[in-house]
Design a protein around this motif. Structure first.
Motif, mmCIF file in Angstrom:
data_model
loop_
_atom_site.group_PDB
_atom_site.id
_atom_site.type_symbol
_atom_site.label_atom_id
_atom_site.label_comp_id
_atom_site.label_asym_id
_atom_site.label_seq_id
_atom_site.Cartn_x
_atom_site.Cartn_y
_atom_site.Cartn_z
ATOM 1 N N HIS A 1 -5.192 -5.429 10.826
ATOM 2 C CA HIS A 1 -3.952 -5.403 10.063
ATOM 3 C C HIS A 1 -2.994 -4.395 10.703
ATOM 4 O O HIS A 1 -3.390 -3.604 11.546
ATOM 5 N N ARG B 1 1.129 -3.787 4.202
ATOM 6 C CA ARG B 1 -0.026 -4.018 5.077
ATOM 7 C C ARG B 1 -0.087 -5.516 5.337
ATOM 8 O O ARG B 1 -0.205 -6.321 4.419
ATOM 9 N N ASP C 1 0.275 -1.718 9.412
ATOM 10 C CA ASP C 1 1.013 -1.121 8.310
ATOM 11 C C ASP C 1 2.418 -0.813 8.806
ATOM 12 O O ASP C 1 2.586 -0.295 9.905
ATOM 13 N N ASP D 1 4.194 1.397 2.096
ATOM 14 C CA ASP D 1 4.017 0.536 3.266
ATOM 15 C C ASP D 1 3.682 -0.891 2.856
ATOM 16 O O ASP D 1 3.241 -1.152 1.740
ATOM 17 N N VAL E 1 0.876 -1.169 0.000
ATOM 18 C CA VAL E 1 0.000 0.000 0.000
ATOM 19 C C VAL E 1 0.916 1.222 0.000
ATOM 20 O O VAL E 1 1.441 1.616 1.043
ATOM 21 N N TRP F 1 -2.073 -8.486 7.045
ATOM 22 C CA TRP F 1 -3.390 -8.884 7.554
ATOM 23 C C TRP F 1 -3.250 -10.135 8.401
ATOM 24 O O TRP F 1 -2.545 -11.073 8.033
#
Length: 95
Positions: A33, A15, A35, A13, A10, A17
């Motif tokens: 999640h 991410r 980041d 970053d 993202v 989960w």
């Protein structure tokens, strides 16, 4: 059905989960999640590897104290081999 952790990019970053796929928005772990900056990953992985190497050292010491001798060495070697703890980290350079 639980699929397990999933990582997506993202921007700059990563991410991560708790539970990936269709479960990331449904069920117990919906929306959970973290980041983290992509550039932080190599250091985090190196730190985890140091901790796991420390675990192998502690396991080796315990095996020696309880007299496992060659079986203790075989145990430590098997754990290292199966989890690739001391294998070189293959981490892409930071962006």
């Amino acid at each position: 059905m639980t699929r397990g952790p999933e990582v997506e990019v993202v921007g700059d970053d990563l991410r991560v989960w708790q539970d990936g796929g269709p479960n990331r928005h449904h069920g117990r772990w919906a929306g959970v999640h973290i980041d983290l900056p992509h550039r932080a990953l190599p250091g985090l992985l190196a730190g985890a590897q140091r901790d796991l190497v420390g675990f192998l050292d502690a396991l080796s010491g315990w095996a020696a104290r309880v007299g496992l001798e060659q079986r203790g060495t075989a145990l430590v070697d098997a754990i290292d081999r199966n989890f690739a703890i001391t294998a070189p980290l293959d981490v892409q350079p930071s962006r």
